[in-house]
Design a protein around this motif. Structure first.
Motif, PDB file in Angstrom:
ATOM      1  N   GLU A 200      -4.584  -3.935  -7.843  1.00  0.00           N
ATOM      2  CA  GLU A 200      -4.397  -4.916  -7.054  1.00  0.00           C
ATOM      3  C   GLU A 200      -4.898  -4.819  -5.680  1.00  0.00           C
ATOM      4  O   GLU A 200      -5.103  -5.696  -4.981  1.00  0.00           O
ATOM      5  CB  GLU A 200      -2.687  -4.684  -6.912  1.00  0.00           C
ATOM      6  N   GLN A 201      -5.142  -3.485  -5.391  1.00  0.00           N
ATOM      7  CA  GLN A 201      -5.574  -3.334  -4.032  1.00  0.00           C
ATOM      8  C   GLN A 201      -6.987  -3.573  -3.924  1.00  0.00           C
ATOM      9  O   GLN A 201      -7.677  -4.144  -3.078  1.00  0.00           O
ATOM     10  CB  GLN A 201      -5.354  -1.737  -3.632  1.00  0.00           C
ATOM     11  N   ALA A 202      -7.596  -3.432  -5.044  1.00  0.00           N
ATOM     12  CA  ALA A 202      -9.212  -3.779  -5.376  1.00  0.00           C
ATOM     13  C   ALA A 202      -9.179  -5.268  -5.164  1.00  0.00           C
ATOM     14  O   ALA A 202     -10.506  -5.747  -4.804  1.00  0.00           O
ATOM     15  CB  ALA A 202      -9.755  -3.261  -6.550  1.00  0.00           C
ATOM     16  N   LYS A 203      -8.452  -6.172  -5.706  1.00  0.00           N
ATOM     17  CA  LYS A 203      -8.202  -7.432  -5.642  1.00  0.00           C
ATOM     18  C   LYS A 203      -8.394  -7.935  -4.084  1.00  0.00           C
ATOM     19  O   LYS A 203      -9.004  -8.874  -3.596  1.00  0.00           O
ATOM     20  CB  LYS A 203      -7.328  -8.330  -6.247  1.00  0.00           C
ATOM     21  N   LYS A 204      -7.785  -7.254  -3.260  1.00  0.00           N
ATOM     22  CA  LYS A 204      -7.832  -7.419  -1.977  1.00  0.00           C
ATOM     23  C   LYS A 204      -8.969  -7.151  -0.989  1.00  0.00           C
ATOM     24  O   LYS A 204      -9.339  -7.703   0.013  1.00  0.00           O
ATOM     25  CB  LYS A 204      -6.504  -6.969  -1.099  1.00  0.00           C
ATOM     26  N   LYS A 205      -9.306  -6.014  -1.618  1.00  0.00           N
ATOM     27  CA  LYS A 205     -10.671  -5.500  -1.021  1.00  0.00           C
ATOM     28  C   LYS A 205     -10.911  -4.870   0.063  1.00  0.00           C
ATOM     29  O   LYS A 205     -11.003  -3.712   0.315  1.00  0.00           O
ATOM     30  CB  LYS A 205     -11.809  -6.801  -1.192  1.00  0.00           C
ATOM     31  N   ASN A 206     -10.417  -5.338   1.375  1.00  0.00           N
ATOM     32  CA  ASN A 206     -10.553  -4.992   2.589  1.00  0.00           C
ATOM     33  C   ASN A 206      -9.463  -4.510   3.271  1.00  0.00           C
ATOM     34  O   ASN A 206      -8.330  -5.017   3.248  1.00  0.00           O
ATOM     35  CB  ASN A 206     -11.245  -6.270   3.614  1.00  0.00           C
ATOM     36  N   PHE A 207      -9.405  -3.209   3.929  1.00  0.00           N
ATOM     37  CA  PHE A 207      -8.467  -2.488   4.365  1.00  0.00           C
ATOM     38  C   PHE A 207      -8.920  -1.694   5.705  1.00  0.00           C
ATOM     39  O   PHE A 207     -10.009  -1.222   5.720  1.00  0.00           O
ATOM     40  CB  PHE A 207      -8.031  -1.417   3.562  1.00  0.00           C
ATOM     41  N   THR A 208      -8.075  -1.843   6.501  1.00  0.00           N
ATOM     42  CA  THR A 208      -8.150  -0.940   7.868  1.00  0.00           C
ATOM     43  C   THR A 208      -7.141   0.003   7.959  1.00  0.00           C
ATOM     44  O   THR A 208      -5.670  -0.167   7.973  1.00  0.00           O
ATOM     45  CB  THR A 208      -8.092  -1.812   9.163  1.00  0.00           C
ATOM     46  N   LEU A 209      -7.364   1.326   7.864  1.00  0.00           N
ATOM     47  CA  LEU A 209      -6.542   2.386   7.811  1.00  0.00           C
ATOM     48  C   LEU A 209      -6.701   3.123   9.537  1.00  0.00           C
ATOM     49  O   LEU A 209      -7.697   3.381  10.035  1.00  0.00           O
ATOM     50  CB  LEU A 209      -6.688   3.350   6.838  1.00  0.00           C
ATOM     51  N   THR A 210      -5.480   3.308  10.155  1.00  0.00           N
ATOM     52  CA  THR A 210      -5.534   3.779  11.392  1.00  0.00           C
ATOM     53  C   THR A 210      -4.711   5.063  11.425  1.00  0.00           C
ATOM     54  O   THR A 210      -3.626   5.162  11.021  1.00  0.00           O
ATOM     55  CB  THR A 210      -4.890   2.824  12.357  1.00  0.00           C
ATOM     56  N   PHE A 211      -5.354   5.979  11.979  1.00  0.00           N
ATOM     57  CA  PHE A 211      -4.662   7.330  11.996  1.00  0.00           C
ATOM     58  C   PHE A 211      -4.495   7.757  13.274  1.00  0.00           C
ATOM     59  O   PHE A 211      -5.341   7.619  14.345  1.00  0.00           O
ATOM     60  CB  PHE A 211      -5.660   8.295  11.529  1.00  0.00           C
ATOM     61  N   LEU A 225     -10.414   3.541  10.285  1.00  0.00           N
ATOM     62  CA  LEU A 225     -11.480   3.619   9.210  1.00  0.00           C
ATOM     63  C   LEU A 225     -11.370   2.128   8.303  1.00  0.00           C
ATOM     64  O   LEU A 225     -10.118   1.861   8.305  1.00  0.00           O
ATOM     65  CB  LEU A 225     -11.166   4.803   8.398  1.00  0.00           C
ATOM     66  N   TYR A 226     -12.541   1.777   7.967  1.00  0.00           N
ATOM     67  CA  TYR A 226     -12.529   0.498   7.453  1.00  0.00           C
ATOM     68  C   TYR A 226     -13.042   0.746   6.272  1.00  0.00           C
ATOM     69  O   TYR A 226     -14.017   1.269   5.930  1.00  0.00           O
ATOM     70  CB  TYR A 226     -13.583  -0.690   8.181  1.00  0.00           C
ATOM     71  N   PHE A 227     -12.296   0.172   5.051  1.00  0.00           N
ATOM     72  CA  PHE A 227     -12.592   0.456   3.670  1.00  0.00           C
ATOM     73  C   PHE A 227     -12.833  -1.000   2.868  1.00  0.00           C
ATOM     74  O   PHE A 227     -12.350  -1.897   3.361  1.00  0.00           O
ATOM     75  CB  PHE A 227     -11.227   1.089   3.180  1.00  0.00           C
ATOM     76  N   LEU A 228     -13.957  -0.740   1.989  1.00  0.00           N
ATOM     77  CA  LEU A 228     -14.154  -2.132   0.929  1.00  0.00           C
ATOM     78  C   LEU A 228     -13.886  -1.371  -0.295  1.00  0.00           C
ATOM     79  O   LEU A 228     -14.788  -0.507  -0.710  1.00  0.00           O
ATOM     80  CB  LEU A 228     -15.550  -2.438   1.246  1.00  0.00           C
ATOM     81  N   VAL A 229     -13.045  -1.970  -1.101  1.00  0.00           N
ATOM     82  CA  VAL A 229     -12.651  -1.289  -2.067  1.00  0.00           C
ATOM     83  C   VAL A 229     -13.192  -2.186  -3.421  1.00  0.00           C
ATOM     84  O   VAL A 229     -12.873  -3.473  -3.452  1.00  0.00           O
ATOM     85  CB  VAL A 229     -11.115  -1.302  -2.747  1.00  0.00           C
ATOM     86  N   GLU A 230     -14.202  -1.780  -4.199  1.00  0.00           N
ATOM     87  CA  GLU A 230     -14.545  -2.669  -5.335  1.00  0.00           C
ATOM     88  C   GLU A 230     -13.853  -2.728  -6.622  1.00  0.00           C
ATOM     89  O   GLU A 230     -13.409  -1.741  -7.117  1.00  0.00           O
ATOM     90  CB  GLU A 230     -15.955  -2.097  -5.580  1.00  0.00           C
ATOM     91  N   ASP A 231     -13.415  -3.893  -7.154  1.00  0.00           N
ATOM     92  CA  ASP A 231     -12.633  -4.085  -8.394  1.00  0.00           C
ATOM     93  C   ASP A 231     -13.702  -4.204  -9.485  1.00  0.00           C
ATOM     94  O   ASP A 231     -14.925  -4.396  -9.456  1.00  0.00           O
ATOM     95  CB  ASP A 231     -12.222  -5.701  -8.192  1.00  0.00           C
ATOM     96  N   ILE A 232     -13.011  -3.093 -10.554  1.00  0.00           N
ATOM     97  CA  ILE A 232     -13.647  -2.950 -11.561  1.00  0.00           C
ATOM     98  C   ILE A 232     -12.945  -3.684 -12.914  1.00  0.00           C
ATOM     99  O   ILE A 232     -11.664  -3.909 -12.762  1.00  0.00           O
ATOM    100  CB  ILE A 232     -14.107  -1.633 -12.151  1.00  0.00           C
ATOM    101  N   GLU A 233     -13.553  -3.668 -14.011  1.00  0.00           N
ATOM    102  CA  GLU A 233     -12.971  -4.363 -15.184  1.00  0.00           C
ATOM    103  C   GLU A 233     -12.124  -3.156 -15.845  1.00  0.00           C
ATOM    104  O   GLU A 233     -12.828  -2.245 -16.257  1.00  0.00           O
ATOM    105  CB  GLU A 233     -13.827  -5.147 -15.982  1.00  0.00           C
ATOM    106  N   HIS A 234     -10.825  -3.823 -16.382  1.00  0.00           N
ATOM    107  CA  HIS A 234     -10.058  -2.751 -17.057  1.00  0.00           C
ATOM    108  C   HIS A 234      -9.916  -3.029 -18.621  1.00  0.00           C
ATOM    109  O   HIS A 234      -9.688  -4.188 -18.861  1.00  0.00           O
ATOM    110  CB  HIS A 234      -8.767  -2.603 -16.353  1.00  0.00           C
ATOM    111  N   PRO A 235      -9.944  -1.975 -19.431  1.00  0.00           N
ATOM    112  CA  PRO A 235      -9.513  -2.226 -21.059  1.00  0.00           C
ATOM    113  C   PRO A 235      -7.868  -2.274 -20.787  1.00  0.00           C
ATOM    114  O   PRO A 235      -7.377  -1.973 -20.147  1.00  0.00           O
ATOM    115  CB  PRO A 235      -9.949  -1.036 -21.521  1.00  0.00           C
ATOM    116  N   PRO A 236      -7.372  -3.131 -21.902  1.00  0.00           N
ATOM    117  CA  PRO A 236      -5.942  -3.052 -22.108  1.00  0.00           C
ATOM    118  C   PRO A 236      -5.646  -1.542 -22.428  1.00  0.00           C
ATOM    119  O   PRO A 236      -5.962  -0.567 -22.768  1.00  0.00           O
ATOM    120  CB  PRO A 236      -5.938  -3.839 -23.301  1.00  0.00           C
TER     121      PRO A 236
END
Length: 610
Positions: A200-211, A225-236
């Motif tokens: 679900e987070q990969a579907k959103k892709k972009n995140f900003t994390l503040t420490f 810190l700025y993140f880009l999460v790549e979505d991958i295909e999943h088996p059942p």
């Protein structure tokens, strides 16, 4: 001089100044109109690195110029023109220190002093934050794959060593938002952050994390810190909580397999079963529902049946194995009907029971619940075998029989079955007693035979001397009497009577020979018939014993054979006696007979066996 603590410093200053002031008041006499006065100096606070300026306010009663001085060793200076004390503390001056300022009249050197307290505070620095990770943080964007682990160490730094620091993080500039699947643990001034992006987070892709780090003075610092999460295909993924299902025999039951796909794709189910025929169950490929009504054939297998289910999203196919077992109905064990038995005493009976159970024979118990009051039997439940050999005294009445009934039971712990066995036991003579009486009968017959031989010899001698009928009748009378006496004196037991009865009958017949001869010489031939009858009856008795007990050597088979041989010889001698009778008749009629000398050669009617 450095004095720590305001009360102690003030006490010291008061102690030093009090005597001079007292002495001055005593020496002046009348109170002057005005005196030298130095205004009190309030306590001062200053931060390291900043300049402290204290104005000194003093008045001279004589209007004379004044000079100011101070006493301590931490440095600083007084601007005499402006009458101000100027000092810039360093880090080493942090703390609270007393200082004494003095105003002096230049011409009279009259002076007065005031004590002051100066507190030097450490400078307040803004806390800093340090981020450390195996992932490169130098770029503007940190790229992660879904499911990839990200680890970060956050360290709070503060020059103010006594300050308390608070470390935290938040997502997308929202201070209330955190990752539910992240781990954040603070230990003093160091925190650990662990995160594995979900689908679900990969579907959103972009995140900003503040420490963020913040001290107890309200000063804070942050790093983004700025993140880009790549979505991958999943088996059942199968989500089957139960690995084994139990079905009742002849009862319809079902269960449903379940798989999920994080990508939200449609799942199609499949099933493979090598042991359950396709037509015996139903399976819905869309819902994963398996339904089955197993019969007894499936219930016999205790190990169960593995079912291999598949789930496919079109790109990936996964498999899961579920075991199904069948709880068999409990069927009663059965003992096949047992055929009634008939045996003789001392004859072994061996019965093998036929036991069947549809549920299997492993857990059944076979027992003899009623033994009919007999003993000496052997029953082996494991082999289903019963054996018994009744003794010779089992049937109490000779020549009778006795019936008994045995009851066998088989049970599986819940259900049971019983069968009965009817046994008829026929009376049979004890071989030891039979052998004893049989031997006695043989011996008695031999004794009779010996007597007959002696009579034969006697008759032979008489015939040679007298060849007339009168003499013969006298001798026959003697022979019959002797024969009868011997038979009656040697037959004692029942077995002996059975064997010797025909001999006695023959002896009785011999008693009547004299009367028969008186009526007709032709009736003498009955002697031969009587002896032949005796032989046949004894032979029948012997054959009956052999058929009943067998030709066991313990029954004196050798003696039996000898006795049979002697009986045959008896018949032969009777035939010879018939020939002698013809000779006697010829002599009596004064007829020449060629065979007159035959008895001389044979030695009498019955020649003894050597």
């Amino acid at each position: 001089m450095r004095i720590f603590g305001f009360p102690l410093a003030l006490l010291l200053i008061t102690t030093l100044l009090s005597p001079s002031l007292y002495a001055q008041n005593q020496s002046q006499g009348p109170t002057p109109k005005k005196k030298l006065v130095l205004a009190p100096i309030p306590a001062k606070q200053i931060t390291v690195g900043r300049e402290l300026v204290i104005p000194l306010r003093a008045t001279s009663g004589n209007g004379l110029p004044l000079t100011f001085e101070f006493s301590w060793t931490r440095g600083g200076e007084i601007d005499q023109t402006t009458g101000t004390f100027i000092w810039k503390p360093g880090v080493e001056d942090i703390g609270t220190h007393p200082i004494i300022f003095t105003a002096i009249e230049d011409q009279t050197e009259e002076q007065t002093s005031q004590a002051a307290i100066i507190t030097v505070k450490a400078p307040q620095y803004r806390p800093q934050i340090s981020l450390t990770s195996r992932t490169d943080l130098t770029g503007k964007l940190i790229e992660l794959q879904e499911g990839e682990n990200f680890a970060l160490v956050i360290e709070g730094l503060d020059k103010n060593r006594n300050d308390q620091l608070k470390l935290s993080y938040f997502v997308d500039l929202d201070k209330e938002k955190l990752f539910e699947n992240a781990y954040f643990q603070v230990n003093d001034r160091v925190a650990t952050f662990l995160w594995t992006p979900t689908n679900e987070q990969a579907k959103k892709k972009n995140f900003t994390l503040t420490f963020r780090v913040e001290d107890n003075k309200g000063l804070a610092n942050e790093k983004n810190l700025y993140f880009l999460v790549e979505d991958i295909e999943h088996p059942p993924v199968f989500r089957n909580p139960t690995r084994t299902y139990v079905f009742g025999e002849d009862k319809s039951s079902s269960f449903q397999v379940k798989a999920t796909d994080e990508d939200g794709e449609r799942i199609v189910y499949g099933i493979q079963s090598g042991n359950i025929r396709n037509g015996d169950y139903s399976f819905d490929r869309n819902t994963g529902k398996f339904q089955w009504k197993p019969g007894f054939t499936y219930a016999k297998a205790s190990s169960g049946y593995p079912l291999i289910f598949s789930a496919s999203d079109g790109s990936y196919t996964v498999f899961d194995t579920i075991m199904v077992r069948v709880a068999a109905n409990n069927y009663p064990p059965k003992i096949a009907q047992i055929r009634n038995q008939e045996i003789f005493e001392n004859e072994e009976l061996l019965i093998t029971l036929d036991v069947q159970d549809r549920n299997g024979l492993e857990d059944i118990e076979l027992s003899l619940v009623n033994d009919g009051g007999i003993n000496g039997y052997e029953f082996v439940p494991e082999e289903r075998k019963f054996s018994w050999k009744p003794g010779f005294d089992f049937v109490k009445q000779q020549g009778s029989k006795r019936n008994i009934t045995l009851h066998f039971r088989v049970t599986d712990g819940e259900l049971s079955d019983e069968q009965s066995l009817n046994i008829t036991i026929l009376d049979r003579d004890d071989p030891e007693e039979t052998q004893k009486t049989y031997g006695q009968s043989l011996q008695a017959a031999k004794d009779i035979y010996d007597k007959l031989i002696r009579i034969d010899n006697h008759l032979g001698l008489v015939i040679k001397k007298k060849r007339n009928w009168n003499t013969f009748f006298d001798i026959s009378t003697i022979a019959v009497g002797v024969f009868t006496g011997i038979a009656s004196s040697n037959i004692a037991s029942e077995g002996l009577q059975n064997a010797s009865a025909p001999i006695g009958a023959a002896a009785t017949s011999l008693i009547g020979i004299r009367n028969i001869a008186n009526k007709s010489l032709d009736k003498i031939v009955n002697l031969k018939a009587q002896v032949i009858s005796l032989t046949g009856k004894i032979q029948l008795s012997i054959n009956g014993m052999e058929g009943k007990f067998g030709s066991d050597p313990s029954f004196s088979v050798v003696e039996q054979d000898d006795f049979k041989k002697e009986l045959r010889e008896l018949v032969e001698k009777v035939e010879k006696y018939e020939e002698e009778r013809v000779n006697i008749m010829a002599i009596y009629a004064n007829l020449p007979i060629k065979s007159m000398d035959a008895p001389k050669k044979s030695g009498g009617f019955f020649k003894r066996k050597k």
